[in-house]
Design a protein around this motif. Structure first.
Motif, mmCIF file in Angstrom:
data_model
loop_
_atom_site.group_PDB
_atom_site.id
_atom_site.type_symbol
_atom_site.label_atom_id
_atom_site.label_comp_id
_atom_site.label_asym_id
_atom_site.label_seq_id
_atom_site.Cartn_x
_atom_site.Cartn_y
_atom_site.Cartn_z
ATOM 1 N N ASP A 180 27.715 75.817 21.030
ATOM 2 C CA ASP A 180 26.571 76.426 20.352
ATOM 3 C C ASP A 180 26.757 76.370 18.837
ATOM 4 O O ASP A 180 25.809 76.067 18.088
ATOM 5 C CB ASP A 180 26.421 77.877 20.805
ATOM 6 C CG ASP A 180 25.997 77.972 22.266
ATOM 7 O OD1 ASP A 180 25.461 76.967 22.769
ATOM 8 O OD2 ASP A 180 26.207 79.030 22.880
ATOM 9 N N PHE A 181 28.017 76.643 18.386
ATOM 10 C CA PHE A 181 28.277 76.600 16.946
ATOM 11 C C PHE A 181 28.099 75.182 16.403
ATOM 12 O O PHE A 181 27.470 74.969 15.361
ATOM 13 C CB PHE A 181 29.692 77.111 16.670
ATOM 14 C CG PHE A 181 30.123 76.946 15.236
ATOM 15 C CD1 PHE A 181 29.658 77.794 14.251
ATOM 16 C CD2 PHE A 181 30.987 75.916 14.868
ATOM 17 C CE1 PHE A 181 30.043 77.644 12.930
ATOM 18 C CE2 PHE A 181 31.373 75.751 13.554
ATOM 19 C CZ PHE A 181 30.906 76.624 12.581
ATOM 20 N N VAL A 182 28.657 74.198 17.167
ATOM 21 C CA VAL A 182 28.544 72.807 16.724
ATOM 22 C C VAL A 182 27.092 72.358 16.729
ATOM 23 O O VAL A 182 26.629 71.669 15.790
ATOM 24 C CB VAL A 182 29.400 71.900 17.634
ATOM 25 C CG1 VAL A 182 29.145 70.428 17.334
ATOM 26 C CG2 VAL A 182 30.883 72.207 17.446
ATOM 27 N N ALA A 183 26.345 72.761 17.759
ATOM 28 C CA ALA A 183 24.939 72.379 17.824
ATOM 29 C C ALA A 183 24.164 72.980 16.656
ATOM 30 O O ALA A 183 23.338 72.302 16.022
ATOM 31 C CB ALA A 183 24.339 72.828 19.159
ATOM 32 N N THR A 186 25.222 71.165 13.550
ATOM 33 C CA THR A 186 24.628 69.822 13.525
ATOM 34 C C THR A 186 23.162 69.886 13.127
ATOM 35 O O THR A 186 22.682 69.077 12.331
ATOM 36 C CB THR A 186 24.770 69.174 14.909
ATOM 37 O OG1 THR A 186 26.158 69.123 15.262
ATOM 38 C CG2 THR A 186 24.195 67.775 14.913
ATOM 39 N N ALA A 187 22.462 70.866 13.714
ATOM 40 C CA ALA A 187 21.046 71.020 13.348
ATOM 41 C C ALA A 187 20.902 71.346 11.871
ATOM 42 O O ALA A 187 20.022 70.806 11.176
ATOM 43 C CB ALA A 187 20.416 72.116 14.214
ATOM 44 N N GLU A 188 21.790 72.221 11.382
ATOM 45 C CA GLU A 188 21.732 72.583 9.966
ATOM 46 C C GLU A 188 22.001 71.377 9.071
ATOM 47 O O GLU A 188 21.280 71.132 8.082
ATOM 48 C CB GLU A 188 22.756 73.690 9.684
ATOM 49 C CG GLU A 188 22.769 74.165 8.238
ATOM 50 C CD GLU A 188 23.826 75.228 8.005
ATOM 51 O OE1 GLU A 188 24.007 75.628 6.844
ATOM 52 O OE2 GLU A 188 24.469 75.657 8.996
ATOM 53 N N LEU A 189 23.048 70.590 9.414
ATOM 54 C CA LEU A 189 23.372 69.408 8.615
ATOM 55 C C LEU A 189 22.267 68.356 8.715
ATOM 56 O O LEU A 189 21.982 67.655 7.733
ATOM 57 C CB LEU A 189 24.701 68.815 9.084
ATOM 58 C CG LEU A 189 25.942 69.696 8.824
ATOM 59 C CD1 LEU A 189 27.183 69.063 9.433
ATOM 60 C CD2 LEU A 189 26.138 69.925 7.319
ATOM 61 N N THR A 190 21.644 68.238 9.895
ATOM 62 C CA THR A 190 20.547 67.282 10.047
ATOM 63 C C THR A 190 19.385 67.649 9.138
ATOM 64 O O THR A 190 18.787 66.783 8.479
ATOM 65 C CB THR A 190 20.087 67.249 11.517
ATOM 66 O OG1 THR A 190 21.199 66.900 12.351
ATOM 67 C CG2 THR A 190 18.971 66.245 11.708
ATOM 68 N N ILE A 191 19.091 68.946 9.084
ATOM 69 C CA ILE A 191 18.002 69.402 8.207
ATOM 70 C C ILE A 191 18.354 69.131 6.748
ATOM 71 O O ILE A 191 17.520 68.647 5.958
ATOM 72 C CB ILE A 191 17.740 70.900 8.447
ATOM 73 C CG1 ILE A 191 17.178 71.106 9.860
ATOM 74 C CG2 ILE A 191 16.767 71.444 7.401
ATOM 75 C CD1 ILE A 191 17.053 72.567 10.254
ATOM 76 N N LYS A 192 19.614 69.430 6.369
ATOM 77 C CA LYS A 192 20.028 69.171 4.990
ATOM 78 C C LYS A 192 19.975 67.686 4.669
ATOM 79 O O LYS A 192 19.567 67.283 3.565
ATOM 80 C CB LYS A 192 21.449 69.707 4.774
ATOM 81 C CG LYS A 192 21.531 71.225 4.735
ATOM 82 C CD LYS A 192 22.962 71.673 4.455
ATOM 83 C CE LYS A 192 23.047 73.193 4.376
ATOM 84 N NZ LYS A 192 24.428 73.650 4.093
#
Length: 273
Positions: A180-183, A186-192
């Motif tokens: 869950d943390f990695v997901a 990952t979502a946060e980095l994808t948005i950035k």
């Protein structure tokens, strides 16, 4: 319906006697059930009355027969219950008790022997049955012992499995939290990343200076450097030759031109970056 109610009320009154009859809901189903109970009770009471009358009649017959036998004993041999000695009275009482236990009609030897033989056969059958039951009990005890050992082993396996499942459950929960943390990360980095790409696109950034382009260019430079190494070795082999042969000079010039072309291409790539 009225006849049923009347009959049921009479039966309930006879059953409860002086006590009041409990209140109950009067409907067709309840009345049918009570009427059936009334019929059954009356039938049983009638059978009981007949049995009582039969017992009373047999008692009267036995009493009459006993009086007759007493008269026969008194008139024939002069014996009466009061004239017997105590041991004789005890023997007679024991004989009567034995006849009652054996269920014979009289105390004759012809009645006692079949009854005793029947009891002896029943005793033998009971002993055989007891031996068979003891054998079965022994087998059951062995089976029970094996079953208890197996149960203990199964319980140990169950406890071990439960502990392993608890550990695996904790690990799985930890993995889920990590996933869950990695997901989320990952979502946060994808948005950035999308925001950064959008920002770079809005600023008209040259794609040739991106990290991917630089990495690709570095790979191409490495490839060219790899290709230069054998050419330089080839050139060194020609430089070791004596300067007198004209053919060696020509080869050297060709190698220099190839090297210069590669250096020129490398410099262009560097300038392009």
């Amino acid at each position: 319906m009225c006849e049923k109610i009347k009959k049921v009320n009479n039966w309930l009154a006879s059953v409860f006697g002086d006590q009041p009859v409990p209140q109950f809901e009067v409907n067709s189903r309840v009345m049918d059930i009570l009427y059936q109970l009334t019929e059954t009770s009356e039938a049983r009471c009638s059978d009981t009355a007949l049995l009582i009358e039969d017992l009373k009649q047999k008692t009267s017959e036995y009493q009459t027969e006993a009086i007759y036998l007493q008269d026969v004993l008194l008139e024939g041999v002069g014996l009466s219950p009061t004239s017997l000695s105590k041991p004789a009275a005890d023997y007679v009482s024991a004989l009567v008790d034995s006849a009652m236990v054996l269920g014979v009609r009289d105390t004759s030897l012809g009645s006692f022997m079949p009854a005793i033989n029947s009891l002896t056969n029943e005793l033998l059958e009971a002993e055989k049955s007891n031996i068979r039951l003891e054998r079965e009990l022994g087998a059951l005890r062995k089976t029970l012992g094996s079953t208890l050992v197996l149960r203990a082993d199964l319980q140990e396996d169950i406890d071990s499995t439960a502990k392993s499942q608890a550990v695996e459950g904790s690990k799985a929960e930890e993995r889920l939290l990590t996933m869950d943390f990695v997901a989320a990360k990952t979502a946060e980095l994808t948005i950035k990343l999308k925001r950064s790409e959008a920002e770079l696109t809005s600023r008209n950034m040259d794609k040739s200076i991106t990290h991917q382009a630089i990495v690709q260019l570095a790979e191409e430079v490495g490839t060219l450097n790899t290709e230069i190494i054998p050419l330089r070795k080839k050139l060194e082999s020609y430089l070791d030759l004596s300067p007198s042969p004209s053919l060696a000079q020509v080869k050297i010039e060709e190698a220099k031109r190839e090297l210069a072309a590669i250096d020129s291409q490398l410099e262009e790539n560097l300038n392009f970056s």
